[in-house]
Design a protein around this motif. Structure first.
Motif, PDB file in Angstrom:
ATOM      1  N   TRP A 195      64.046 -16.510  11.270  1.00 38.35           N
ATOM      2  CA  TRP A 195      62.695 -16.825  11.740  1.00 38.35           C
ATOM      3  C   TRP A 195      62.064 -15.572  12.330  1.00 38.35           C
ATOM      4  N   CYS A 196      60.999 -15.091  11.653  1.00 37.67           N
ATOM      5  CA  CYS A 196      60.324 -13.886  12.137  1.00 37.67           C
ATOM      6  C   CYS A 196      59.077 -14.308  12.920  1.00 37.67           C
ATOM      7  N   PRO A 197      58.931 -13.841  14.151  1.00 36.56           N
ATOM      8  CA  PRO A 197      57.813 -14.294  14.989  1.00 36.56           C
ATOM      9  C   PRO A 197      56.447 -13.829  14.502  1.00 36.56           C
ATOM     10  N   ILE A 198      56.402 -12.814  13.622  1.00 34.87           N
ATOM     11  CA  ILE A 198      55.085 -12.336  13.180  1.00 34.87           C
ATOM     12  C   ILE A 198      54.906 -12.498  11.668  1.00 34.87           C
ATOM     13  N   ALA A 199      55.739 -13.355  11.057  1.00 31.18           N
ATOM     14  CA  ALA A 199      55.689 -13.483   9.589  1.00 31.18           C
ATOM     15  C   ALA A 199      54.271 -13.769   9.095  1.00 31.18           C
ATOM     16  N   SER A 200      53.512 -14.574   9.867  1.00 33.38           N
ATOM     17  CA  SER A 200      52.183 -14.972   9.378  1.00 33.38           C
ATOM     18  C   SER A 200      51.182 -13.822   9.400  1.00 33.38           C
ATOM     19  N   VAL A 201      51.468 -12.753  10.149  1.00 36.04           N
ATOM     20  CA  VAL A 201      50.516 -11.630  10.194  1.00 36.04           C
ATOM     21  C   VAL A 201      51.150 -10.327   9.703  1.00 36.04           C
ATOM     22  N   CYS A 202      52.373 -10.410   9.208  1.00 34.28           N
ATOM     23  CA  CYS A 202      53.077  -9.195   8.784  1.00 34.28           C
ATOM     24  C   CYS A 202      52.358  -8.541   7.598  1.00 34.28           C
ATOM     25  N   PRO A 203      52.070  -7.243   7.672  1.00 33.61           N
ATOM     26  CA  PRO A 203      51.369  -6.580   6.563  1.00 33.61           C
ATOM     27  C   PRO A 203      52.138  -6.685   5.242  1.00 33.61           C
ATOM     28  N   ALA A 204      53.474  -6.666   5.308  1.00 30.83           N
ATOM     29  CA  ALA A 204      54.253  -6.752   4.065  1.00 30.83           C
ATOM     30  C   ALA A 204      54.071  -8.130   3.429  1.00 30.83           C
ATOM     31  N   THR A 205      54.060  -9.186   4.277  1.00 29.05           N
ATOM     32  CA  THR A 205      53.846 -10.541   3.759  1.00 29.05           C
ATOM     33  C   THR A 205      52.438 -10.653   3.182  1.00 29.05           C
ATOM     34  N   GLN A 206      51.462 -10.109   3.927  1.00 24.12           N
ATOM     35  CA  GLN A 206      50.066 -10.160   3.463  1.00 24.12           C
ATOM     36  C   GLN A 206      49.923  -9.480   2.107  1.00 24.12           C
ATOM     37  N   ALA A 266      69.721 -10.211  15.319  1.00 24.55           N
ATOM     38  CA  ALA A 266      70.136 -10.025  13.921  1.00 24.55           C
ATOM     39  C   ALA A 266      68.942  -9.614  13.068  1.00 24.55           C
ATOM     40  N   LEU A 267      67.793 -10.251  13.298  1.00 19.22           N
ATOM     41  CA  LEU A 267      66.593  -9.904  12.526  1.00 19.22           C
ATOM     42  C   LEU A 267      66.141  -8.486  12.883  1.00 19.22           C
ATOM     43  N   ALA A 268      66.188  -8.158  14.187  1.00 19.59           N
ATOM     44  CA  ALA A 268      65.743  -6.831  14.625  1.00 19.59           C
ATOM     45  C   ALA A 268      66.590  -5.727  13.996  1.00 19.59           C
ATOM     46  N   THR A 305      57.079   0.671  10.375  1.00 23.87           N
ATOM     47  CA  THR A 305      56.737  -0.040   9.137  1.00 23.87           C
ATOM     48  C   THR A 305      57.624  -1.265   8.995  1.00 23.87           C
ATOM     49  N   PRO A 306      57.070  -2.348   8.443  1.00 27.24           N
ATOM     50  CA  PRO A 306      57.911  -3.522   8.210  1.00 27.24           C
ATOM     51  C   PRO A 306      58.917  -3.242   7.102  1.00 27.24           C
ATOM     52  N   LYS A 307      60.068  -3.852   7.215  1.00 25.31           N
ATOM     53  CA  LYS A 307      61.097  -3.671   6.183  1.00 25.31           C
ATOM     54  C   LYS A 307      61.410  -5.040   5.582  1.00 25.31           C
ATOM     55  N   PRO A 308      60.640  -5.437   4.556  1.00 24.97           N
ATOM     56  CA  PRO A 308      60.837  -6.776   3.995  1.00 24.97           C
ATOM     57  C   PRO A 308      62.162  -6.905   3.246  1.00 24.97           C
ATOM     58  N   GLY A 309      62.649  -8.109   3.187  1.00 22.13           N
ATOM     59  CA  GLY A 309      63.903  -8.386   2.478  1.00 22.13           C
ATOM     60  C   GLY A 309      64.217  -9.864   2.597  1.00 22.13           C
ATOM     61  N   LYS A 351      67.639  -5.738  11.017  1.00 24.72           N
ATOM     62  CA  LYS A 351      67.150  -5.563   9.635  1.00 24.72           C
ATOM     63  C   LYS A 351      65.739  -5.001   9.616  1.00 24.72           C
ATOM     64  N   CYS A 352      64.908  -5.476  10.553  1.00 22.79           N
ATOM     65  CA  CYS A 352      63.507  -5.047  10.584  1.00 22.79           C
ATOM     66  C   CYS A 352      63.033  -5.073  12.036  1.00 22.79           C
ATOM     67  N   ALA A 353      62.818  -3.901  12.603  1.00 25.27           N
ATOM     68  CA  ALA A 353      62.434  -3.818  14.020  1.00 25.27           C
ATOM     69  C   ALA A 353      60.921  -3.874  14.197  1.00 25.27           C
ATOM     70  N   PHE A 354      60.194  -3.991  13.092  1.00 20.58           N
ATOM     71  CA  PHE A 354      58.734  -3.896  13.152  1.00 20.58           C
ATOM     72  C   PHE A 354      58.082  -4.846  14.164  1.00 20.58           C
ATOM     73  N   PRO A 355      58.511  -6.137  14.247  1.00 18.30           N
ATOM     74  CA  PRO A 355      57.822  -7.031  15.186  1.00 18.30           C
ATOM     75  C   PRO A 355      57.887  -6.544  16.633  1.00 18.30           C
ATOM     76  N   HIS A 388      65.940 -11.282   4.649  1.00 18.58           N
ATOM     77  CA  HIS A 388      65.944 -11.735   6.050  1.00 18.58           C
ATOM     78  C   HIS A 388      64.610 -12.367   6.449  1.00 18.58           C
ATOM     79  N   CYS A 389      63.497 -11.978   5.785  1.00 23.88           N
ATOM     80  CA  CYS A 389      62.177 -12.527   6.148  1.00 23.88           C
ATOM     81  C   CYS A 389      62.172 -14.055   5.995  1.00 23.88           C
ATOM     82  N   ALA A 390      62.835 -14.547   4.949  1.00 23.44           N
ATOM     83  CA  ALA A 390      62.837 -15.993   4.710  1.00 23.44           C
ATOM     84  C   ALA A 390      64.042 -16.656   5.361  1.00 23.44           C
TER      85      ALA A 390
HETATM   86  S1  SF4 Z   1      58.129 -10.787   7.792  1.00 24.92           S
HETATM   87 FE1  SF4 Z   1      57.526  -8.614   8.040  1.00 24.92          FE
HETATM   88  S2  SF4 Z   1      57.963  -8.120  10.160  1.00 24.92           S
HETATM   89 FE2  SF4 Z   1      59.034 -10.022   9.717  1.00 24.92          FE
HETATM   90  S3  SF4 Z   1      61.093  -9.357   9.119  1.00 24.92           S
HETATM   91 FE3  SF4 Z   1      59.890  -9.510   7.227  1.00 24.92          FE
HETATM   92  S4  SF4 Z   1      59.058  -7.458   6.896  1.00 24.92           S
HETATM   93 FE4  SF4 Z   1      59.782  -7.524   9.018  1.00 24.92          FE
END
Ligand code: SF4
Length: 409
Positions: A256-267, A31-33, A245-249, A35-39, A251-253
């Motif tokens: 559970w995103c496995p790379i949330a702590s290093v995601c460039p969009a979060t940073q 489901a997360l993928a 590219t990450p697609k924030p929204g 929305k955002c396939a970046f990870p 769904h990030c919160a």
């Molecule tokens: S935290 Fe970053 S990588 Fe994870 S779903 Fe959100 S935008 Fe995508």
């Protein structure tokens, strides 16, 4: 009793932390993928996945449920010790597994086939699924590059019906429709194709110290064909290896995103809050860990302030969200029950006086009702209880306003 040593689950099914390889998401992340396939498309190295106490509790319950399904019994003390459960967590574990054991006992006699912790690898291009050999839980290292993987907690056959069940501890996905849940859909498809069935019943079993709540739906031949197309879409989206590219929204919160702590969009978001903050889960030394801890505390404060500011803004200007809802002010009512002897007696008549011991609020009664009622009867029983309590004059209603996600008109 000594349990056989098992490795903790690795990042997304056997993929090592730090690797930058493109991978396919597991069913639980489908489901997360979407929305955002970046990870998953190879653009970023994954941080180490840290197991929390809550995760350990969930794994312990799953392990006990697995053995209860296979053997009819499970070494609960050994499992609790293995996963480091103590004090109130240990009590919660025994209560929860007690309900699971009752549930499985009630079902076992009907099973003509049962398998627990079944790992599947599906290739939607050829419309096939196979059972994957594993060296430990969630080990998908034997999957082929084009295969999507996931593990069913329990696969059973009752009569002619194939059934796939997934346990969720606590309130996660509570009451969700399993036929609309990406993970359950993928598991149903995988099991149906692997065992050669045209339909499959998918069951979400929410388990906690209040009981087992089951939501179940049938996936028919058309659903299974549709799911195959959905999985093909996941494979296509995670194949965008060029300029990912990450697609924030939201769904990030919400997921559970496995790379949330290093995601460039979060940073980037964190840097906007305080440009001096540089958060990373890659801890290099005790000094670095201490510095990060201070930064986390500052970030938490900054995020709390930001959250308050957003809520204040939403009070005046409803905010359209990416999930189709609107964040705005909503009036709600809360009903509490006065704990009179008559109210306790009324609850006792429905077999839910246990709700009184912890709290006499609507949520506590609802949990207790779901624990004692057969599937489909909880809502009616709840209505009957509330009507009786209203008649006794022990229900107090309070109106308040809150900021919430509201469906668009
Ligand atoms: S935290 Fe970053 S990588 Fe994870 S779903 Fe959100 S935008 Fe995508």
């Amino acid at each position: 009793m000594q349990l056989p040593r098992r490795q903790p689950p690795a990042a997304d099914g056997g993929v090592q932390a730090g690797s930058r390889l493109r991978r396919l998401p597991t069913f639980s992340k489908a489901a997360l993928a979407a929305k955002c396939a970046f990870p998953w498309n190879g653009g970023i190295a994954w941080p180490e996945q840290i197991t929390s106490d809550a995760a350990n509790f969930g794994i312990a319950v799953h392990r006990a449920a697995e053995l209860l399904a296979l053997w009819g019994t499970a070494p609960l003390d050994a499992i609790a010790e293995h996963y480091g459960l103590h004090g109130s967590e240990l009590k919660r574990f025994h209560l929860t597994v007690g309900w699971v054991a009752d549930f499985i006992r009630g079902e076992r006699e009907q099973w003509s086939f049962a398998a627990a912790e079944v790992a599947f690898a599906v290739d939607p291009f050829v419309d096939e699924s196979r059972i994957l050999e594993q060296d430990g839980p969630r080990d998908y290292s034997r999957a082929r590059p084009a295969e999507l993987c996931g593990t069913a907690d329990l696969v059973t056959v009752v009569g002619e019906q194939l059934i796939v069940s997934d346990y969720k501890t606590g309130r996660y996905k509570m009451g969700a429709d399993p036929s609309a849940d990406a993970q359950m859909r993928a598991l149903g498809y995988a099991a149906a194709r692997a065992y050669g069935y045209d339909s499959v019943e998918v069951r979400l079993l929410n388990v906690d110290e209040g009981g087992v709540r089951m939501t179940r739906r049938l996936l028919d031949v058309i659903d299974l064909a549709t799911i195959r197309l959905e999985l093909l879409g996941v494979v296509r989206d995670t194949g965008e290896v060029h300029n990912p590219t990450p697609k924030p929204g939201s769904h990030c919160a919400q997921q559970w995103c496995p790379i949330a702590s290093v995601c460039p969009a979060t940073q980037k978001t964190i840097a906007q809050i305080n440009p001096e903050l540089q958060l990373t889960a890659d801890i290099r030394s005790p000094e670095h860990a201490a510095r990060l801890r201070e930064q986390v505390a500052v970030a938490k404060k900054a995020l709390a302030a930001l959250d308050t500011a957003i809520k204040e803004y939403a009070k005046r200007h409803p905010i359209p969200l990416g999930n189709g809802k609107v964040l705005g002010q909503q009036e709600r009512t809360r009903r509490t029950i006065e704990c009179t002897p008559e109210a306790v007696a009324a609850l006792g008549r429905y077999g839910v006086s246990g709700a009184v011991e912890s709290s006499v609020n609507m949520a506590g009664i609802k949990r207790a009702v779901k624990g004692v009622c057969a599937n489909g009867q909880a809502a009616g029983t709840m209505r009957a209880i509330m009507a009786e309590l209203e008649k006794l004059g022990v229900v107090k209603t309070r109106t308040y306003t809150t900021i919430a996600e509201i469906k668009r008109q």
